[in-house]
Design an enzyme around this catalytic site. Sequence first.
Site, PDB file in Angstrom:
ATOM      1  N   GLU A 292      10.499  -3.013  -0.306  1.00  0.00           N
ATOM      2  CA  GLU A 292       9.867  -2.883   1.018  1.00  0.00           C
ATOM      3  C   GLU A 292      10.963  -2.441   1.976  1.00  0.00           C
ATOM      4  O   GLU A 292      11.729  -3.261   2.479  1.00  0.00           O
ATOM      5  CB  GLU A 292       9.264  -4.232   1.440  1.00  0.00           C
ATOM      6  CG  GLU A 292       8.164  -4.744   0.515  1.00  0.00           C
ATOM      7  CD  GLU A 292       6.864  -3.951   0.646  1.00  0.00           C
ATOM      8  OE1 GLU A 292       6.736  -3.148   1.587  1.00  0.00           O
ATOM      9  OE2 GLU A 292       5.982  -4.124  -0.213  1.00  0.00           O
TER      10      GLU A 292
ATOM     11  N   CYS B 179      10.108  -3.014  10.852  1.00  0.00           N
ATOM     12  CA  CYS B 179      10.188  -1.931   9.864  1.00  0.00           C
ATOM     13  C   CYS B 179       9.228  -0.785  10.185  1.00  0.00           C
ATOM     14  O   CYS B 179       9.504   0.364   9.875  1.00  0.00           O
ATOM     15  CB  CYS B 179       9.910  -2.475   8.468  1.00  0.00           C
ATOM     16  SG  CYS B 179       8.331  -3.342   8.337  1.00  0.00           S
TER      17      CYS B 179
END
Length: 479
Positions: free
Chosen positions: A218, A252
Site C-alpha cells: 500500500e 496517501c
Amino acid sequence: MNSNNSDSMASLLERQKLAHTQQMTVSAAERRERIQKVINLVVEHHQDFAEAIEADFGGRSQGFSIMNDVLGSLASLKYTRDNLAPWLISENRAVFSPYDQLGSTARVEYQPKGSVGIIGTWNAPLYTLLAPLACVLGAGNRAMLKPSELTPKTAELVQALFKQHIDPLIVSVVTGGVSIGAAFSALPFDHMVFTGSTNVGKKIMSAAAENLVPVTLELGGKSPVVVSEHCDLAETCKRLALAKSNNGGQVCVSPDIIYFPRDKLAQATALLLENFRSFFPSISNNTDFVPIVNRQHCQRVVDLVEQARTAGCEVHSSHEVVSLSALVSTDKRLPLQLVISPSKAEKIMQEEIFGPAIVLLPYDDINEVITDINSRAKPLALYYFGEDQAELEHLLANTSSGGVSVNDCLMHAAIHDAPFGGIGASGMGHYHGREGFLAFSHQRTVFVAPEHDPRGEWGLLPPHHDQFKAMMSAQVNAD
Ligand code: NAD
C-alpha cells in the site's frame, strides 16, 4: 512475548506458525471473537491512543485522531466482523466436460494462509496497522505488527496494549526503526502487508522475495485532480482546500497536482486560498490543523516549495509568513503553499509532496492532461471535479489509478465494501471488505474424481499409439 530483536522475532513467528499448523481451521465464530478483542481494546483505550498520537505529532488534535485512526480502524474491524460468515463458505465450480457428467465435483475453499506481517506508517499510525489486521484476522490468520518508529509513543502503546489484551500467538507487536523493519521484512511470513513509501516498498518486496512471501504493498504517489471546464468552481475549490488540509496533507491519497482550465487558474488560486483561510484563520498553534510529524519531514516539504520558487515558480501562501524555513523549528504547521506551473525538472513534480503544498497546472485540452498523467507513475488516486459525464468517462477510460473519487477527494478510500489499493508504483494488492479477505486467504481448488475412470475406454492411457496423437490433433480447433 512481544520482542524486538531479530532472533526473538524469528522465534515468535515460528511459534505463531506452529500454532497455525495445529489449528488450521478457524471457525467464523472464532474469527469474530478475535476481531472483537481488538475492537474492545481500541474502544477501551481510544483516549490513550488519541493522546499518544497527539504527543507524537506535537499537537495532532485528539478529535482528528479519533475520527481518522480510532473510528477508521473500528469501521474496518466491524465491517469484517459483521460480514465474514458467508465469505468462508466454499464455492462449487464447474468441472470440465465430460467429467462434469460423470459425477466429479470441484470447489474453491478459502483457507487461512498462516502468519501475516503488517508494517505500518506514522501518518495514520493506528489505522495502517488495524485496517489490514481486520482483513487478516477475518481470513483466519495470525499476525505480527510493526508500527512506524516515527510515532514512538503510539508504537509503544500498541505494543503494550496488545501484550495486555491479545494472545501473542494470535497478534503480536514488534517495535523498532529501519534495522528492525528490515529484519522483520526478511522473515518467512505467509504474507506481508506493507504500507509506506514506494522506495521502501521496493526493499520490502525484494526482502520478501528471498522467502517467496507474497506481498500487499500500500504505497503512495502523486495523485492528480482534473478540474473540468464544466464545474462549480467555488464548490470544487472548497472541497479541494478541505481535502488538502486533511492530516496536514499527510495522506496517501492527498491531492498532489491539480489541473485547471487555463482561464480558471487565477480564480481557482484565489478560491483555494480563501477557502483554506476560512477553515484555518490562523495556522501557527491552530489545533484544527495537523502539524507535520517531525522537523525532517517539515524541512523536506519546505525544500520542495523553495526549490520551485528559486527556479522561478510563482508560489502563493494561504497565510503570510516571513520565511517558511523558520517555521520548521516552530510548531511545524505550514500554511498551504500553491506552486504554479513548475517544470517537470523540479523536485516537487517528481516526489510525493505529503504535506500542505500542492501544484497547480493550467491546461487547454483534456487530452493534454491525460497524456501528462500517463507520463508519470500510476497514482494511488485520481480525482475529477465536473459535470461532464462524457469527459469523465473519457478520463476514466484512458487513465489508470488505484481508485477514483468524483467531485470529492479521499472518499473512495473510506469504503469498506470495495477494494482499496494501488497499481504500479502506487502499490499492489488490496484490502478492505471481501477483497481483503480474499487477499489473505489461500484460494484452494479441490477436485473430486468420479468413481468411474473413463480414460481407459477413451484410449488415453499409455502406452500410446499413433491414434493418440491423431485424437488429440482432431480436437485442435478455434471454435
Ligand atoms: P516509509 O516507507 O518511510 O516507512 C513505512 C514503514 O516502513 C515504517 O514502519 C518504517 O519503519 C519501515 N521501514 C523503513 N525503512 C525500512 C526498510 N528498509 N525495511 C523495512 N522496513 C522499513 O513511509 P512513511 O514515511 O512511514 O509513510 C509515508 C508513505 O506511506 C507515503 O508515501 C504515503 O503515501 C504512504 N502511505 C500509503 C498508504 C496506503 O494505504 N496506500 C497509507 C498511508 C501512507
